[in-house]
Design a protein around this motif. Structure first.
Motif, PDB file in Angstrom:
ATOM      1  N   ASP A 160       0.823  -1.215   0.000  1.00 21.35           N
ATOM      2  CA  ASP A 160       0.000   0.000   0.000  1.00 21.35           C
ATOM      3  C   ASP A 160       0.855   1.263   0.000  1.00 21.35           C
ATOM      4  O   ASP A 160       0.341   2.360  -0.253  1.00 21.35           O
ATOM      5  N   PHE A 161       2.143   1.122   0.285  1.00 24.01           N
ATOM      6  CA  PHE A 161       3.013   2.289   0.437  1.00 24.01           C
ATOM      7  C   PHE A 161       4.210   2.284  -0.512  1.00 24.01           C
ATOM      8  O   PHE A 161       4.804   3.338  -0.755  1.00 24.01           O
ATOM      9  N   TYR A 162       4.585   1.115  -1.013  1.00 21.99           N
ATOM     10  CA  TYR A 162       5.745   0.983  -1.884  1.00 21.99           C
ATOM     11  C   TYR A 162       5.327   0.414  -3.239  1.00 21.99           C
ATOM     12  O   TYR A 162       4.501  -0.499  -3.294  1.00 21.99           O
ATOM     13  N   ASP A 163       5.941   0.930  -4.275  1.00 27.43           N
ATOM     14  CA  ASP A 163       5.793   0.333  -5.597  1.00 27.43           C
ATOM     15  C   ASP A 163       6.866  -0.732  -5.704  1.00 27.43           C
ATOM     16  O   ASP A 163       8.016  -0.448  -6.056  1.00 27.43           O
ATOM     17  N   LEU A 164       6.512  -1.958  -5.358  1.00 28.17           N
ATOM     18  CA  LEU A 164       7.541  -3.002  -5.314  1.00 28.17           C
ATOM     19  C   LEU A 164       7.117  -4.232  -6.103  1.00 28.17           C
ATOM     20  O   LEU A 164       5.941  -4.560  -6.189  1.00 28.17           O
TER      21      LEU A 164
END
Length: 465
Positions: free
Chosen positions: A401-405
């Motif tokens: 939800d917080f990182y484009d991984l």
């Protein structure tokens, strides 16, 4: 459905064998936002974190309207979200666009609540050296984020080191190939004399130098926040009194560089180096590196192969919203990742698993005992690793939800042996069951890379002609 101060708690599809009360942050947040959206009158909220260099990172969410019965959960949802943003992204100033009463409640939390005061002091006074504040605004300032290349310098004769809470590792590297690596057990956290820390680190560097014709550069990693080789906050030095921290610890790596005649010398957060090691070994970007050792270290390499100004101090970021979740001994907060994705998790789960070990036994030794039981296919040890695997899977779900991984590299002492394989399998089951429409691949290196890969990657940090 049970709640945490009005925030509904969601039971996970896959339950940790030894922790039936676990309530993943990812599921609680998603259900809260979905329910708020269904009201047709959700209140938009914007949060932007500002750092001293002017970097600004924003995040948008929604809350229940104030007259809705479920609005009682608005504050705890918001406070846990801001907590995660502070420790993953970092900032001394929070720009807040939303209901004024909630801005006031956040200020009160950071001024009066012990865990809030800890976060405010660390972010403001210790890391960014500026007063911590919350500013209300009708419109958030635009994002301003920079990124820089990290490491990947392989030329020459280099020393790389990694300082953990239970061991320190060092590697001698010639043109990108390790010619020597070593791991030494130590216990730095309770030590109050900075000279002891200096001497121990120097000892490892000297031992590596014996295997090189010369030393061109030195790179290192350790848990904590480092700016221009200066220590802002680091768990290794928790035992050092504050006056000595200011006079000796802050510049300890600058002092070490002087000892080595001013050669290129660079220290970085161990999570960032974990992500760098993953990106280098995989030949991929958009990598989250996570090291499960004495603590939980996180780092991130973006899609361009660079690091950002984000902190990625995921040890302090909450992943469990159960109100009676385990308490972090340093910050005093509950549900933080360090109690779920580290040696501390193994020690905490011994009792529920039915494994009796002396309370005075150090955590690294307890971990070795559990790993030995795993070799014997002991079902009690298997339950510990199955539980950590579920924790890890729901933590990754939260991080998406917080990182484009796209990739996750998993390192650290906890992941050694058959237990590490079980952790990965458990996390993959969670992602398969809960993560729709996205693919995150977990990578776990071989044993040598797992234990010493960070030290080798750290050697690539400094650049020289």
């Amino acid at each position: 459905m049970s709640t945490n101060r009005g925030l509904p708690l969601v039971i996970p599809k896959l339950k940790p064998a030894l922790d039936p009360a676990f309530r993943p942050a990812a599921l609680c947040n998603r259900e809260f936002r979905a329910a708020a959206s269904r009201t047709g009158a959700a209140v938009p909220v914007g949060i932007a974190l500002e750092q001293r260099d002017g970097s600004i990172s924003s995040f948008s969410t929604i809350l229940f309207p104030n007259n809705h019965p479920a609005s009682s959960g608005n504050f705890i949802y918001l406070e846990r979200l801001v907590k995660f943003l502070l420790w993953s992204r970092g900032g001394f100033r929070i720009h807040f666009s939303g209901p004024s009463q909630l801005a006031g409640a956040l200020r009160h939390h950071y001024q009066t609540n012990p865990t809030g005061r800890f976060d405010a002091e660390v972010m403001g006074e210790r890391i960014y050296e500026a007063p911590f504040e919350i500013i209300e605004c009708s419109k958030l300032p635009p994002d301003r984020s920079g990124s820089t290349a990290l490491g990947r310098h392989l030329n020459g004769c280099r020393i790389g080191f990694d300082l953990g809470g239970s061991d320190r590792k060092v590697a001698a590297v010639i043109d990108g190939k390790s010619v020597f690596s070593e791991e030494i057990v130590w216990d730095p956290v309770p030590k109050s004399d900075p000279q002891w820390h200096f001497d121990q680190i120097l000892d490892s560097l000297k031992r590596a130098a014996e295997h090189l014709p010369r030393v061109d550069a030195i790179g290192g990693s350790s848990a904590g926040v480092y700016v221009n080789n200066r220590v802002k906050i680091a768990s290794l030095f928790r035992g050092v009194p504050k006056p000595l921290f200011e006079t000796r610890v802050k510049d300890i790596f600058i002092e070490l560089r002087k000892y080595w005649n001013g050669i290129p010398f660079e220290i970085a957060n161990d999570g960032e180096v974990t992500a760098l090691a993953g990106s280098m070994s995989l030949g991929k970007n958009a990598v989250l590196g996570l090291a499960m050792g004495s603590s939980t270290a996180g780092g991130y390499v973006n899609a361009e192969g660079n690091i950002t100004t984000w902190l990625n101090e995921l040890a302090f970021a909450p992943i469990d919203y159960q109100p009676d979740a385990p308490r972090d001994e340093w910050s005093g907060d509950c549900g933080c990742a360090v109690q779920y994705l580290s040696q501390q998790a193994v020690g905490r789960l011994l009792g529920p698993a039915g494994i009796e070990l002396p309370e005075t036994m150090p955590l690294p030794v307890k971990l070795k005992e559990v790993q030995h039981l795993m070799e014997q296919e002991d079902s009690r040890a298997e339950k510990i690793y199955q539980t950590i695997g579920i924790y890890f899977g729901y933590a990754l779900l939260h991080y998406t939800d917080f990182y484009d991984l796209e990739h996750v590299l998993l390192l650290g002492r906890v992941t050694s042996g058959a237990g590490g394989e079980m952790i990965v399998r458990g996390a993959e089951e969670v992602l398969k069951a809960e993560l729709a429409g996205r693919t995150v691949t977990i990578h776990i290196p071989d044993e040598l890379e797992k234990r010493h890969g960070q030290a080798i990657a750290a050697a690539s940090l400094p650049a020289f002609p």
